[in-house]
Design a protein around this motif. Structure first.
Motif, PDB file in Angstrom:
ATOM      1  N   TYR A 111     -43.171 115.512 147.479  1.00 36.06           N
ATOM      2  CA  TYR A 111     -42.963 114.786 148.730  1.00 36.06           C
ATOM      3  C   TYR A 111     -41.695 113.926 148.627  1.00 36.06           C
ATOM      4  N   ALA A 112     -41.494 113.304 147.459  1.00 37.16           N
ATOM      5  CA  ALA A 112     -40.303 112.486 147.243  1.00 37.16           C
ATOM      6  C   ALA A 112     -39.042 113.335 147.346  1.00 37.16           C
ATOM      7  N   ALA A 113     -39.096 114.569 146.833  1.00 40.25           N
ATOM      8  CA  ALA A 113     -37.949 115.477 146.904  1.00 40.25           C
ATOM      9  C   ALA A 113     -37.630 115.849 148.343  1.00 40.25           C
ATOM     10  N   ALA A 114     -38.645 115.781 149.205  1.00 38.17           N
ATOM     11  CA  ALA A 114     -38.447 116.081 150.628  1.00 38.17           C
ATOM     12  C   ALA A 114     -37.970 114.856 151.396  1.00 38.17           C
ATOM     13  N   GLY A 115     -37.875 113.711 150.695  1.00 37.08           N
ATOM     14  CA  GLY A 115     -37.332 112.515 151.320  1.00 37.08           C
ATOM     15  C   GLY A 115     -38.333 111.421 151.608  1.00 37.08           C
ATOM     16  N   VAL A 116     -39.606 111.610 151.253  1.00 38.24           N
ATOM     17  CA  VAL A 116     -40.625 110.598 151.529  1.00 38.24           C
ATOM     18  C   VAL A 116     -41.175 110.042 150.219  1.00 38.24           C
ATOM     19  N   ASP A 117     -40.964 108.749 150.015  1.00 41.34           N
ATOM     20  CA  ASP A 117     -41.445 108.095 148.798  1.00 41.34           C
ATOM     21  C   ASP A 117     -42.682 107.275 149.154  1.00 41.34           C
ATOM     22  N   ILE A 118     -43.864 107.813 148.884  1.00 39.20           N
ATOM     23  CA  ILE A 118     -45.085 107.120 149.287  1.00 39.20           C
ATOM     24  C   ILE A 118     -45.286 105.829 148.493  1.00 39.20           C
ATOM     25  N   MET A 170     -53.449 102.066 143.603  1.00 36.69           N
ATOM     26  CA  MET A 170     -52.567 103.102 144.142  1.00 36.69           C
ATOM     27  C   MET A 170     -51.598 103.642 143.082  1.00 36.69           C
ATOM     28  N   GLN A 171     -51.702 103.156 141.847  1.00 37.12           N
ATOM     29  CA  GLN A 171     -50.788 103.588 140.817  1.00 37.12           C
ATOM     30  C   GLN A 171     -50.879 105.084 140.556  1.00 37.12           C
ATOM     31  N   GLN A 172     -52.044 105.708 140.831  1.00 35.03           N
ATOM     32  CA  GLN A 172     -52.230 107.138 140.593  1.00 35.03           C
ATOM     33  C   GLN A 172     -51.669 107.984 141.727  1.00 35.03           C
ATOM     34  N   SER A 173     -51.348 107.336 142.845  1.00 39.52           N
ATOM     35  CA  SER A 173     -50.888 108.076 144.024  1.00 39.52           C
ATOM     36  C   SER A 173     -49.377 108.262 143.969  1.00 39.52           C
ATOM     37  N   ARG A 174     -48.950 109.498 143.716  1.00 34.98           N
ATOM     38  CA  ARG A 174     -47.524 109.792 143.667  1.00 34.98           C
ATOM     39  C   ARG A 174     -47.337 111.288 143.869  1.00 34.98           C
ATOM     40  N   SER A 175     -46.270 111.635 144.585  1.00 36.57           N
ATOM     41  CA  SER A 175     -45.983 113.050 144.802  1.00 36.57           C
ATOM     42  C   SER A 175     -44.497 113.290 144.621  1.00 36.57           C
ATOM     43  N   ASP A 176     -44.123 113.941 143.519  1.00 32.69           N
ATOM     44  CA  ASP A 176     -42.716 114.255 143.280  1.00 32.69           C
ATOM     45  C   ASP A 176     -42.190 115.238 144.316  1.00 32.69           C
ATOM     46  N   GLU A 214     -48.434 100.367 161.123  1.00 34.28           N
ATOM     47  CA  GLU A 214     -48.127 101.658 160.507  1.00 34.28           C
ATOM     48  C   GLU A 214     -46.632 101.740 160.239  1.00 34.28           C
ATOM     49  N   THR A 215     -46.276 102.210 159.058  1.00 34.04           N
ATOM     50  CA  THR A 215     -44.888 102.513 158.734  1.00 34.04           C
ATOM     51  C   THR A 215     -44.792 103.995 158.438  1.00 34.04           C
ATOM     52  N   ALA A 216     -43.966 104.692 159.212  1.00 34.06           N
ATOM     53  CA  ALA A 216     -43.816 106.137 159.045  1.00 34.06           C
ATOM     54  C   ALA A 216     -42.402 106.450 158.567  1.00 34.06           C
ATOM     55  N   GLU A 217     -42.315 107.049 157.369  1.00 31.97           N
ATOM     56  CA  GLU A 217     -41.018 107.473 156.845  1.00 31.97           C
ATOM     57  C   GLU A 217     -40.761 108.894 157.320  1.00 31.97           C
ATOM     58  N   MET A 218     -39.679 109.079 158.092  1.00 29.12           N
ATOM     59  CA  MET A 218     -39.441 110.362 158.761  1.00 29.12           C
ATOM     60  C   MET A 218     -38.017 110.856 158.512  1.00 29.12           C
ATOM     61  N   LYS A 225     -35.659 106.107 156.087  1.00 29.65           N
ATOM     62  CA  LYS A 225     -35.944 105.866 154.675  1.00 29.65           C
ATOM     63  C   LYS A 225     -36.655 104.521 154.549  1.00 29.65           C
ATOM     64  N   ASN A 226     -37.749 104.507 153.828  1.00 23.95           N
ATOM     65  CA  ASN A 226     -38.516 103.288 153.645  1.00 23.95           C
ATOM     66  C   ASN A 226     -37.896 102.457 152.511  1.00 23.95           C
ATOM     67  N   VAL A 227     -37.172 101.430 152.918  1.00 26.10           N
ATOM     68  CA  VAL A 227     -36.659 100.449 151.960  1.00 26.10           C
ATOM     69  C   VAL A 227     -37.602  99.256 152.052  1.00 26.10           C
TER      70      VAL A 227
END
Length: 346
Positions: free
Chosen positions: A9-16, A1-7, A142-146, A114-116
């Motif tokens: 999406y993170a800026a919108a508040g979701v850190d996958i 999963m190291q290749q899976s990242r979205s800056d 399932e964990t949903a960050e909303m 926020k997913n801590v």
């Protein structure tokens, strides 16, 4: 999963990536729940469970789903998150065992602002403990960050469980007759119901939840209210081996007056001696602080009895002994009488 990242999406508040870390942290807890039927590792798209039907002639699947409710507000205030998962499991599996079914597996759902990862893993550690106590495998979730939907420090927690029972062993409330005995199994506290009233009456947002209270035997209000719901699965399954259980009632929201009648046939009423109910100090505190009528207390809370069991009078002593043998402290609450009142407290 190291290749899976979205800056973006993170800026919108979701850190996958936080989700991936949370999964890694919870794996140790989940491993403790694995049973022979659990086939899948956590993180797949579906949870697999191989059903062992040995000794079961006509298998019936029994399902239950529930959440923790506003008890979560106490977890937020106390910043303690490793016990509410037990509540979540308990509310599902305690319902399942009311017809004699053995829980097989459990899935959880966590929605958060926020997913801590460490907090999520803590929540799941409680879910895993509940699964261990009930003998169910935690095979997915399932964990949903909303962000924007939940405050960043808050979350909701719900779950779903499936169990199995042989159709011929399903508890049959229609076998209940006058004179049958009602046995109560003690609760650990408020469990997971009535917390909207509890929070209002005790003003939990504006009091010292960590201060020892004489009314609670020196325990704090916070730890008392966060005490996890008892899980009765293994107790009921063990009792089934000793006596013929006619019905079981899980005392949740609605208390005695709503839940016990659900386990009785038409024309039968539970006559319970109020003095024999092991009312816990927390309920006396709620009743006094809120000036709540006693009937409303019994119509909202478990009052110290988390589950009731109906057995024939001729097996009552044997049932009491069997329950004590597995570490229970059962109480004879009363008996079944003719009538349509549902519950009579005298």
């Amino acid at each position: 999963m190291q290749q899976s990242r979205s800056d973006s999406y993170a800026a919108a508040g979701v850190d996958i990536t936080a989700g991936y870390k949370a999964v890694e942290l919870m794996k140790t807890h989940i491993a403790k729940t694995m049973t022979a039927g659990a086939l899948s590792d956590i993180g797949g798209f579906g949870g697999l469970f191989e059903l062992d039907l040995t000794g079961i002639t006509r298998p019936v699947l029994v399902s239950g789903t529930d959440g923790v409710g506003t008890k979560l507000k106490l977890a937020f205030l106390m910043d303690k998150h490793d016990t509410v998962g037990i509540d979540c499991v308990a509310m599902c599996v305690n319902d399942i065992v009311c017809c004699g079914a053995k829980p097989l597996f459990f899935l959880d759902y966590i929605a958060c602002g926020k997913n801590v990862p460490e907090k999520i893993a803590g929540i799941v550690s409680g879910v895993a403990e509940g699964c261990v106590q009930s003998g169910a495998a935690l095979i997915g979730g399932e964990t949903a960050e909303m962000p924007g939907f939940y405050p960043i420090d808050e979350y909701d927690l719900a779950g779903f469980s499936v169990g199995v029972v042989d159709k011929e062993k399903v508890f049959d409330k229609n076998t209940i007759k006058e004179g049958d005995v009602i046995i109560g199994l003690p609760s650990s506290g408020v469990h997971s119901n009535g917390f909207s009233l509890v929070r209002k009456v005790l003003d939990v947002e504006n009091c010292d939840l960590k201060a020892p209270m004489a009314e609670l035997g020196g325990a704090s209000l916070g730890e008392t209210l966060l005490t996890p719901t008892r899980i009765y699965v293994k107790t009921i399954l063990a009792l089934m081996e000793s006596v013929s259980i006619k019905s079981v009632s899980h005392i949740t929201g609605g208390g005695f007056y709503e839940n016990i009648p659900r386990s009785l046939p038409k024309g039968m009423t539970a006559k319970i001696k109020e003095a024999d109910v092991p009312v816990l100090p927390i309920f006396k505190l709620i009743e006094e602080k809120g000036n709540i009528p006693r009937r409303e207390m019994f119509n909202t809370f478990n009052m110290g009895v988390g589950m009731t069991v109906v057995v024939g009078r001729e097996e009552a002593d044997k049932a009491m002994a069997a329950l004590e043998a597995v570490g229970e402290k059962p109480v004879r609450l009363g008996e079944i009488v003719a009538g349509d009142e549902g519950v009579i407290l005298w």
